[in-house]
Each structure stands twice: as structure tokens, then as C-alpha cells.
Design a protein around this motif. Structure first.
Motif, PDB file in Angstrom:
ATOM      1  N   SER A  88       0.800  -1.233   0.000  1.00 42.08           N
ATOM      2  CA  SER A  88       0.000   0.000   0.000  1.00 42.08           C
ATOM      3  C   SER A  88       0.831   1.280   0.000  1.00 42.08           C
ATOM      4  CB  SER A  88      -0.950   0.002   1.195  1.00 42.08           C
ATOM      5  OG  SER A  88      -0.213  -0.039   2.406  1.00 42.08           O
ATOM      6  N   LYS A  89       2.163   1.160   0.000  1.00 44.64           N
ATOM      7  CA  LYS A  89       2.996   2.365  -0.052  1.00 44.64           C
ATOM      8  C   LYS A  89       3.193   2.820  -1.489  1.00 44.64           C
ATOM      9  CE  LYS A  89       5.722   2.456   4.130  1.00 44.64           C
ATOM     10  NZ  LYS A  89       7.062   2.428   4.704  1.00 44.64           N
ATOM     11  N   ARG A 104       8.764  15.462  -3.158  1.00 41.33           N
ATOM     12  CA  ARG A 104       8.584  14.011  -3.097  1.00 41.33           C
ATOM     13  C   ARG A 104       7.719  13.698  -1.887  1.00 41.33           C
ATOM     14  NH1 ARG A 104      13.687  10.610  -2.902  1.00 41.33           N
ATOM     15  NH2 ARG A 104      14.223  12.121  -1.311  1.00 41.33           N
ATOM     16  N   VAL A 105       6.743  12.839  -2.092  1.00 41.16           N
ATOM     17  CA  VAL A 105       5.830  12.454  -1.021  1.00 41.16           C
ATOM     18  C   VAL A 105       5.782  10.926  -0.940  1.00 41.16           C
ATOM     19  CG1 VAL A 105       3.418  12.469  -0.255  1.00 41.16           C
ATOM     20  CG2 VAL A 105       4.392  14.517  -1.315  1.00 41.16           C
ATOM     21  N   ILE A 106       5.874  10.400   0.268  1.00 44.44           N
ATOM     22  CA  ILE A 106       5.636   8.980   0.518  1.00 44.44           C
ATOM     23  C   ILE A 106       4.286   8.878   1.221  1.00 44.44           C
ATOM     24  CG2 ILE A 106       6.442   6.866   1.667  1.00 44.44           C
ATOM     25  CD1 ILE A 106       8.328   7.859  -0.538  1.00 44.44           C
ATOM     26  N   ALA A 107       3.460   7.921   0.779  1.00 39.83           N
ATOM     27  CA  ALA A 107       2.109   7.810   1.329  1.00 39.83           C
ATOM     28  C   ALA A 107       1.698   6.342   1.451  1.00 39.83           C
ATOM     29  CB  ALA A 107       1.117   8.540   0.428  1.00 39.83           C
ATOM     30  N   ILE A 108       0.762   6.110   2.349  1.00 35.41           N
ATOM     31  CA  ILE A 108       0.044   4.837   2.445  1.00 35.41           C
ATOM     32  C   ILE A 108      -1.288   5.067   1.736  1.00 35.41           C
ATOM     33  CG2 ILE A 108      -1.133   3.212   3.979  1.00 35.41           C
ATOM     34  CD1 ILE A 108       1.807   2.908   4.256  1.00 35.41           C
ATOM     35  N   VAL A 109      -1.623   4.197   0.798  1.00 37.67           N
ATOM     36  CA  VAL A 109      -2.787   4.420  -0.050  1.00 37.67           C
ATOM     37  C   VAL A 109      -3.958   3.539   0.362  1.00 37.67           C
ATOM     38  CG1 VAL A 109      -3.641   4.445  -2.429  1.00 37.67           C
ATOM     39  CG2 VAL A 109      -1.241   5.029  -1.949  1.00 37.67           C
ATOM     40  N   CYS A 162      -4.430   8.976  -0.578  1.00 36.75           N
ATOM     41  CA  CYS A 162      -3.020   8.800  -0.222  1.00 36.75           C
ATOM     42  C   CYS A 162      -2.724   9.547   1.070  1.00 36.75           C
ATOM     43  CB  CYS A 162      -2.141   9.296  -1.365  1.00 36.75           C
ATOM     44  SG  CYS A 162      -2.558   8.508  -2.942  1.00 36.75           S
ATOM     45  N   ASN A 163      -2.547   8.792   2.138  1.00 32.94           N
ATOM     46  CA  ASN A 163      -2.282   9.345   3.459  1.00 32.94           C
ATOM     47  C   ASN A 163      -0.779   9.579   3.593  1.00 32.94           C
ATOM     48  OD1 ASN A 163      -5.062   9.069   4.681  1.00 32.94           O
ATOM     49  ND2 ASN A 163      -4.693   7.002   3.936  1.00 32.94           N
ATOM     50  N   MET A 164      -0.420  10.833   3.589  1.00 33.20           N
ATOM     51  CA  MET A 164       0.987  11.210   3.515  1.00 33.20           C
ATOM     52  C   MET A 164       1.757  10.839   4.784  1.00 33.20           C
ATOM     53  SD  MET A 164       0.124  14.882   1.794  1.00 33.20           S
ATOM     54  CE  MET A 164       1.790  15.442   1.516  1.00 33.20           C
ATOM     55  N   LEU A 165       2.926  10.252   4.572  1.00 35.79           N
ATOM     56  CA  LEU A 165       3.829   9.921   5.672  1.00 35.79           C
ATOM     57  C   LEU A 165       4.982  10.907   5.757  1.00 35.79           C
ATOM     58  CD1 LEU A 165       4.102   6.059   5.137  1.00 35.79           C
ATOM     59  CD2 LEU A 165       2.625   7.280   6.754  1.00 35.79           C
ATOM     60  N   SER A 166       5.453  11.359   4.587  1.00 39.03           N
ATOM     61  CA  SER A 166       6.591  12.282   4.575  1.00 39.03           C
ATOM     62  C   SER A 166       6.567  13.136   3.316  1.00 39.03           C
ATOM     63  CB  SER A 166       7.919  11.516   4.654  1.00 39.03           C
ATOM     64  OG  SER A 166       8.106  10.737   3.489  1.00 39.03           O
ATOM     65  N   ILE A 167       7.200  14.291   3.444  1.00 39.58           N
ATOM     66  CA  ILE A 167       7.394  15.212   2.325  1.00 39.58           C
ATOM     67  C   ILE A 167       8.871  15.588   2.321  1.00 39.58           C
ATOM     68  CG2 ILE A 167       6.803  17.445   1.300  1.00 39.58           C
ATOM     69  CD1 ILE A 167       4.189  17.376   2.925  1.00 39.58           C
ATOM     70  N   ASP A 168       9.507  15.431   1.172  1.00 39.69           N
ATOM     71  CA  ASP A 168      10.912  15.789   1.008  1.00 39.69           C
ATOM     72  C   ASP A 168      10.975  16.867  -0.077  1.00 39.69           C
ATOM     73  OD1 ASP A 168      13.880  14.460   1.537  1.00 39.69           O
ATOM     74  OD2 ASP A 168      13.707  15.403  -0.429  1.00 39.69           O
ATOM     75  N   LEU A 169      11.560  18.001   0.249  1.00 35.84           N
ATOM     76  CA  LEU A 169      11.622  19.137  -0.674  1.00 35.84           C
ATOM     77  C   LEU A 169      13.068  19.460  -1.009  1.00 35.84           C
ATOM     78  CD1 LEU A 169       9.080  21.416   1.225  1.00 35.84           C
ATOM     79  CD2 LEU A 169       8.607  19.865  -0.682  1.00 35.84           C
TER      80      LEU A 169
END
Length: 194
Positions: A88-89, A104-109, A162-169
Motif C-alpha cells: 500500500s505504499k 517528493r511524497v511517501i504515502a500509504i494508499v 493517499c495518506n501522507m507519511l513524509s514530504i521531502d523538498l
């Protein structure tokens, strides 16, 4: 203008993590509202059951800062849904050339279907509903380039919440800047070496 405001604020106080995150959210929300924004069509990456990485362009349909979610619509029969059922990632990648900013975004969907997505389905123009129901299913080998039909099939419509876990800019400039924000830290940021 959003594209230039990040640079302006960076000159005022380049260490202000809140401003950096605020500007990223402005770009994501603009991507939902403006189909000409580069953030409207992010790259969406998943991993197939056999471990193969898969990336494709999607249309960003929702961005909620208060819920920490991004929303994408899809046909339930696509490879991305099969991959998400395995893992689900997922990851989003947005490149904003005028701002020299990578998000960049990492999410659990969460794959949502049926009556749970009635509201989203009702907002889709009739002409766009043909994106949900391709026959044969997307990715099937066909005998010639146009050997498929695009009926509108409501039962094939899915929302990827998409439930965001992290944001990298990463912002490119005379001196590059990189910041990371994590949900588990209440979106408190930290600077990273670019």
C-alpha cells in the motif's frame, strides 16, 4: 505568484522551515485547481508484486493539508491498483521548473470504491468518465492500436486516498536547500544536506 514567492521568502530567511512547507502546499493545492500547473500531473510510483518498480503520470484530484492527504482517481483494473493491493505504499514526484523545486511524497494508499466514492464520481464530467472501464482492461495485449473500447463503468471507478507519511523538498539555487517533514513528528521539519 507562487513560483517566485518561495525564492523571495528564502532570501528573507533561508532557515524558515514553515515557509518552505507552506509554499510546497501552495503548489500542491494549485495543482488540483489548475490543470496547467506542473503539480497537476505528478509521477506516481508503486512496486508490483514481483518487485518491479512502476511509475506513471496521474492527475492530482485533491490535496488536503488538514488531513495530510493527496487524492488520485483511477480504474480499479489498472496495474497501479494491483501493485497497491500487494504493497500500500506509494510515492509522488512533482517537479516545478519555475520554482526550481522538487516535491517528493511517501504515502500509504487507501483504495476506495463503491458508495464511498459517490461524491467524487458525481463531480466527474460525463466525457471524462470513459477513463474508467476500458475493455479489454488496461495493459492487455490487443490485436491493433485501436482494438479497445472506452465505455463508462461506474463499478470500475476508484479513488486512491493517499495518506501522507513524509514530504521531502529540494530547491535548486545558487545554494541548494533540502528539507524533510514527517507526519510522525507533526510535520516538524528538518534540514538535510541536498
Amino acid at each position: 505568484m507562487v513560483a517566485n514567492s518561495l525564492s523571495k521568502h528564502a532570501d528573507d530567511d533561508p532557515n524558515d522551515l514553515t515557509t518552505v512547507l507552506d509554499e510546497a502546499w501552495c503548489h500542491l493545492q494549485r495543482g488540483v485547481a489548475d490543470s496547467r500547473s506542473p503539480a497537476h500531473y505528478p509521477t506516481f510510483a508503486t512496486v508490483a508484486a514481483d518487485g518491479t518498480p512502476e511509475a506513471r503520470t496521474v492527475a492530482l484530484r485533491g490535496a488536503s493539508r488538514s488531513l495530510s492527504t493527496l487524492e488520485v482517481h483511477t480504474d480499479i483494473a489498472t496495474a497501479k491498483v494491483a501493485a497497491l493491493k500487494h504493497s500500500s505504499k506509494a510515492a509522488f514526484l512533482v517537479w516545478l521548473p519555475r520554482a526550481n523545486l522538487q516535491i517528493r511524497v511517501i504515502a500509504i494508499v487507501d483504495i476506495q470504491t463503491g458508495s464511498a466514492v459517490d461524491e467524487q464520481w458525481d463531480r466527474i464530467p460525463a466525457a471524462s468518465r470513459v477513463s474508467y472501464g476500458t475493455e479489454p482492461t488496461p495493459g492487455t495485449v490487443i490485436s491493433d492500436v485501436y482494438a479497445y473500447e472506452k465505455p463508462s463503468k461506474r463499478e470500475r471507478f476508484a479513488v486512491l486516498m493517499c495518506n501522507m507519511l513524509s514530504i521531502d523538498l529540494v530547491q535548486l539555487g545558487e545554494r541548494h536547500r533540502r528539507a524533510s517533514f514527517r507526519r510522525e513528528n507533526d510535520w516538524m521539519g528538518e534540514w538535510l544536506a541536498p
